[in-house]
Design an enzyme around this catalytic site. Structure first.
Site, mmCIF file in Angstrom:
data_model
loop_
_atom_site.group_PDB
_atom_site.id
_atom_site.type_symbol
_atom_site.label_atom_id
_atom_site.label_comp_id
_atom_site.label_asym_id
_atom_site.label_seq_id
_atom_site.Cartn_x
_atom_site.Cartn_y
_atom_site.Cartn_z
ATOM 1 N N GLU A 159 47.356 -22.281 116.224
ATOM 2 C CA GLU A 159 48.603 -22.092 115.495
ATOM 3 C C GLU A 159 49.177 -23.352 114.836
ATOM 4 O O GLU A 159 50.281 -23.791 115.172
ATOM 5 C CB GLU A 159 49.654 -21.468 116.417
ATOM 6 C CG GLU A 159 49.284 -20.079 116.874
ATOM 7 C CD GLU A 159 50.380 -19.374 117.663
ATOM 8 O OE1 GLU A 159 51.367 -20.048 118.060
ATOM 9 O OE2 GLU A 159 50.258 -18.158 117.883
ATOM 10 N N GLU A 271 45.143 -13.985 119.063
ATOM 11 C CA GLU A 271 46.284 -13.724 119.944
ATOM 12 C C GLU A 271 47.029 -12.497 119.453
ATOM 13 O O GLU A 271 47.313 -12.366 118.260
ATOM 14 C CB GLU A 271 47.262 -14.903 119.974
ATOM 15 C CG GLU A 271 46.855 -16.060 120.851
ATOM 16 C CD GLU A 271 47.982 -17.084 121.005
ATOM 17 O OE1 GLU A 271 49.169 -16.690 120.866
ATOM 18 O OE2 GLU A 271 47.669 -18.259 121.248
#
Length: 351
Positions: A159, A271
């Site tokens: 991320e 995710e």
């Protein structure tokens, strides 16, 4: 009569073509998995077993028995490489290697995940002292340790955020060059900036849209996939128990599916997660179905999350506890293909 025979042959050919395409699209995904969180916990100077941990064999065995085929394994870059440009820490590297060996012992693949959000300590990748060359150096050193090991995938970074997409692309390409320069032919998973969110993939959040800029990924082996993240709560953050954003999340997965197909790329949902309420579970099912029905574009997924220290009170948790099995885990187990293909995690030489 000849015209009828010709029409019949054309019809048969068309039906066979449609059947073949449908079969290809409905083929099982390669990777069904979970994130085993814990090694990314705490600050860089944390004490192993006190401030952070790696999964035990008991936990790994549990998910293998549930049919999972991949473990995404988060860890901290700073612990593994305490000084930029220097050798990896022997003790931390051994813990990582031991865990990878346990995952492989139980016949699952493992996705290595420096869980740093595009930073080293508080310094952003691409800016001094964490220049792109430092990021490439880290990946070259780590790649040497796992180069061409069957079942080991490389996730460039968890991320990245607050980094312009154009800057992140340069960092990602530098890391890819570092990996390939040491002879590693492992599959690389490439995120975008802006948390690599599926919902914002084609939106200019910062410095260009991922969906445009990240088409500039350059891999001499052309052996990579894009990693997306997507949660079902209202702001896609994965921090709320309710799933007001379920429709937006499922639409996002559908939209990036179309983007992958349009551009001839592959994706991995690294995710996603939700609590066990009905809206959340329905959203998860829809996301699963979209990926399964489009396995020409998706290679698989890893649910967030499980891990040794995750409390039973955490609504997304699917870690085994002395409690009834979570509905999310039952749903994951139902989605696993009985005969998932063993996709190559290392590109064969000469191809």
């Amino acid at each position: 009569m000849k015209r009828k025979r010709l029409l019949h042959r054309l019809l048969v050919a068309a039906v066979m073509s449609i059947s073949s395409t449908a079969h290809a699209a409905s083929a099982p995904l390669c990777y069904y998995g979970v994130n085993l969180s814990g090694a990314e916990y705490g600050e860089r100077g944390g004490v192993y077993g006190t401030n952070y941990t790696y999964p035990t064999e008991e936990t790994i065995r549990y998910f293998a028995k549930k049919g999972m085929t991949i473990i995404r394994l988060p860890f901290r870059w700073e612990r593994l490489q305490p000084t930029l440009g220097a050798r990896l820490d022997d003790d931390e590297l051994q813990r990582l290697k031991d865990t990878v060996a346990l995952v492989r012992k139980h016949k699952m693949s493992v996705l290595l995940d420096p869980h740093n959000f595009g930073y080293y300590d508080k310094d952003q990748v691409g800016k001094p002292p964490v220049a792109n060359a430092a990021f490439a150096d880290f990946w070259a050193r780590l790649s040497v340790e796992f180069a061409n090991q069957d079942g080991v995938l490389f996730g460039l970074m968890n991320e990245p955020h607050d980094i312009p997409a154009t800057d992140w692309l340069k960092a990602a390409n530098a890391a890819i060059r570092g990996i390939r320069a040491v002879g590693a032919r492992n599959l690389i998973l490439v995120p975008g900036t802006a948390w690599s969110g599926a919902a914002s993939w084609e939106t200019d959040v910062i410095g260009g849209a991922n969906g445009t800029v990240m088409l500039g990924v350059r891999d001499p082996l052309d052996f990579y996939a894009y990693e997306f993240h997507q949660y079902l709560d209202a702001d896609s953050s994965g921090t709320h128990e309710t799933c007001e954003g379920a429709k937006a999340a499922t639409d996002a997965v559908s939209n990036v599916t179309a983007w992958l197909k349009k551009n001839g790329k592959r994706g991995f949902l690294g995710e996603f997660g939700a609590s066990a309420n009905a809206d959340c579970l329905d959203g998860l099912k829809t996301m699963f179905t979209t990926m399964s029905d489009n396995s020409d574009a998706w290679i698989g997924f890893s649910y967030w999350a499980a891990g040794e220290w995750w409390p039973a009170s955490e609504p997304f948790n699917v870690q085994p506890r002395d409690t009834p099995e979570r509905p999310q885990m039952r749903l994951l187990e139902q989605m696993v293909a009985k005969h998932a293909p063993a996709c190559a995690a290392v590109k064969p030489a000469g191809k």
